[in-house]
Design a protein around this motif. Structure first.
Motif, PDB file in Angstrom:
ATOM      1  N   VAL A  97      -5.142   6.207   2.149  1.00  0.00           N
ATOM      2  CA  VAL A  97      -3.928   5.647   2.751  1.00  0.00           C
ATOM      3  C   VAL A  97      -3.975   5.779   4.271  1.00  0.00           C
ATOM      4  CG1 VAL A  97      -1.427   5.894   2.920  1.00  0.00           C
ATOM      5  CG2 VAL A  97      -2.527   6.027   0.683  1.00  0.00           C
ATOM      6  N   MET A  98      -4.457   6.918   4.763  1.00  0.00           N
ATOM      7  CA  MET A  98      -4.578   7.098   6.209  1.00  0.00           C
ATOM      8  C   MET A  98      -5.517   6.054   6.815  1.00  0.00           C
ATOM      9  SD  MET A  98      -4.971  11.203   6.651  1.00  0.00           S
ATOM     10  CE  MET A  98      -4.140  12.286   5.502  1.00  0.00           C
ATOM     11  N   LEU A 105       0.825  -1.203   0.000  1.00  0.00           N
ATOM     12  CA  LEU A 105       0.000   0.000   0.000  1.00  0.00           C
ATOM     13  C   LEU A 105       0.858   1.251   0.000  1.00  0.00           C
ATOM     14  CD1 LEU A 105      -2.837   1.262   0.236  1.00  0.00           C
ATOM     15  CD2 LEU A 105      -2.525   1.228   2.712  1.00  0.00           C
ATOM     16  N   GLY A 106       1.957   1.232   0.771  1.00  0.00           N
ATOM     17  CA  GLY A 106       2.832   2.388   0.798  1.00  0.00           C
ATOM     18  C   GLY A 106       3.458   2.668  -0.557  1.00  0.00           C
ATOM     19  N   PHE A 107       3.926   1.607  -1.227  1.00  0.00           N
ATOM     20  CA  PHE A 107       4.542   1.791  -2.542  1.00  0.00           C
ATOM     21  C   PHE A 107       3.519   2.273  -3.570  1.00  0.00           C
ATOM     22  CE2 PHE A 107       5.992  -0.082  -6.651  1.00  0.00           C
ATOM     23  CZ  PHE A 107       7.121   0.702  -6.814  1.00  0.00           C
ATOM     24  N   THR A 108       2.347   1.651  -3.584  1.00  0.00           N
ATOM     25  CA  THR A 108       1.316   2.048  -4.544  1.00  0.00           C
ATOM     26  C   THR A 108       0.796   3.445  -4.239  1.00  0.00           C
ATOM     27  OG1 THR A 108       0.655  -0.282  -4.584  1.00  0.00           O
ATOM     28  CG2 THR A 108      -0.780   1.284  -5.700  1.00  0.00           C
ATOM     29  N   GLY A 109       0.617   3.751  -2.948  1.00  0.00           N
ATOM     30  CA  GLY A 109       0.167   5.088  -2.586  1.00  0.00           C
ATOM     31  C   GLY A 109       1.178   6.153  -2.966  1.00  0.00           C
ATOM     32  N   ALA A 110       2.471   5.847  -2.788  1.00  0.00           N
ATOM     33  CA  ALA A 110       3.509   6.795  -3.190  1.00  0.00           C
ATOM     34  C   ALA A 110       3.472   7.033  -4.698  1.00  0.00           C
ATOM     35  CB  ALA A 110       4.879   6.273  -2.770  1.00  0.00           C
ATOM     36  N   PRO A 138      -6.778  17.942  -5.325  1.00  0.00           N
ATOM     37  CA  PRO A 138      -7.946  17.244  -4.753  1.00  0.00           C
ATOM     38  C   PRO A 138      -7.813  15.722  -4.812  1.00  0.00           C
ATOM     39  CG  PRO A 138      -8.650  19.074  -6.137  1.00  0.00           C
ATOM     40  CD  PRO A 138      -7.170  18.940  -6.338  1.00  0.00           C
ATOM     41  N   LEU A 139      -7.363  15.187  -5.951  1.00  0.00           N
ATOM     42  CA  LEU A 139      -7.229  13.742  -6.064  1.00  0.00           C
ATOM     43  C   LEU A 139      -6.106  13.225  -5.169  1.00  0.00           C
ATOM     44  CD1 LEU A 139      -8.294  11.209  -7.340  1.00  0.00           C
ATOM     45  CD2 LEU A 139      -6.813  11.593  -9.321  1.00  0.00           C
ATOM     46  N   GLY A 140      -5.019  13.986  -5.068  1.00  0.00           N
ATOM     47  CA  GLY A 140      -3.935  13.595  -4.179  1.00  0.00           C
ATOM     48  C   GLY A 140      -4.389  13.527  -2.731  1.00  0.00           C
ATOM     49  N   ARG A 141      -5.204  14.472  -2.318  1.00  0.00           N
ATOM     50  CA  ARG A 141      -5.713  14.469  -0.945  1.00  0.00           C
ATOM     51  C   ARG A 141      -6.703  13.322  -0.730  1.00  0.00           C
ATOM     52  NH1 ARG A 141      -6.618  20.994   0.152  1.00  0.00           N
ATOM     53  NH2 ARG A 141      -4.383  21.496   0.362  1.00  0.00           N
ATOM     54  N   LEU A 142      -7.480  12.995  -1.768  1.00  0.00           N
ATOM     55  CA  LEU A 142      -8.399  11.857  -1.661  1.00  0.00           C
ATOM     56  C   LEU A 142      -7.619  10.553  -1.483  1.00  0.00           C
ATOM     57  CD1 LEU A 142     -11.311  10.847  -1.771  1.00  0.00           C
ATOM     58  CD2 LEU A 142     -11.067  10.674  -4.262  1.00  0.00           C
TER      59      LEU A 142
END
Length: 225
Positions: free
Chosen positions: A191-192, A135-140, A182-186
């Motif tokens: 991730v949170m 998840l961390g790699f994909t989220g990054a 906006p998409l980055g914050r979504l």
């Protein structure tokens, strides 16, 4: 007398389908992750390679969709299948979570090779750790794709995105690099949420293991000591 043979037959067919598709879907999730990483990080790659990566991603999604539709039909549950398989539904709809099927592939390989399975507590910690890593790699990757060219963004390199993903999953939140689109914050919200769930699973399992260990030591201690 009610005939229960039809539901039983459907459950057997569903179990056989799931057993037969575990490895192909795991490989598809790996291919999806590799193709997505190449598309995001391969700025200098030829357009044909990037188009091939997109085709691989779409093909992987199509496999997930077919698997979901077949299992839903074999279960005979219709709308109830969506409510009882929330994770599968979310994985199908959110590309960010599709690489998590790799964790299931790990379990399948372990089982088919007849290797000793880990204890329950160890399995939870291992699977949560693998899930957090994926998840961390994909989220990054997802945040870097949205942020690195955005005006006013502090996430300019993939290294910045990895640092942000690590701080977010660990619930540290330094605030030195944050998404502004906006998409980055979504994506950050997702991730949170998953990071909190994984952290809770690991800490809860570790605490349970400690309690069981101390209880076992108390039971083995001679009376009066």
């Amino acid at each position: 007398m009610a005939d229960h043979s039809q539901p039983a037959h459907g459950a057997l067919r569903q179990a056989r389908w799931e057993q037969g598709t575990e490895i192909p879907l795991g490989v598809a999730s790996l291919a999806f992750l590799a193709a997505y990483a190449l598309r995001v990080l391969g700025d200098g790659l030829p357009e044909a390679v990037l188009d091939l990566c997109l085709a691989v991603m779409l093909a992987a999604w199509a496999l997930f969709a077919v698997d979901y539709a077949v299992r839903r039909r074999l279960s005979g549950q219709r709308l109830r299948f969506v409510r009882t398989h929330v994770l599968d539904t979310v994985v199908l709809l959110l590309p960010l979570l599709r690489p998590l099927r790799v964790v299931q592939l790990y379990e399948t390989v372990q089982r088919r090779h007849g290797r000793p399975r880990l204890a329950l507590h160890a399995r939870v910690i291992v699977y949560a750790g693998l899930s957090a890593l994926l998840l961390g790699f994909t989220g990054a990757l997802a945040v870097y794709q949205q942020e690195h060219q955005a005006p006013g963004s502090t996430i300019r390199t993939f290294g910045d995105a990895v640092w942000w993903a690590c701080a977010t999953l660990a619930t540290v939140g330094y605030g030195d690099v944050v998404p502004v689109t906006p998409l980055g914050r979504l994506i950050a919200v997702g991730v949170m949420a998953v990071g909190l769930a994984l952290l809770g699973a690991v800490t809860g399992t570790f605490a349970s293991w400690l309690l069981q260990t101390f209880a076992r030591e108390d039971d083995e201690r001679p009376p009066g000591i």
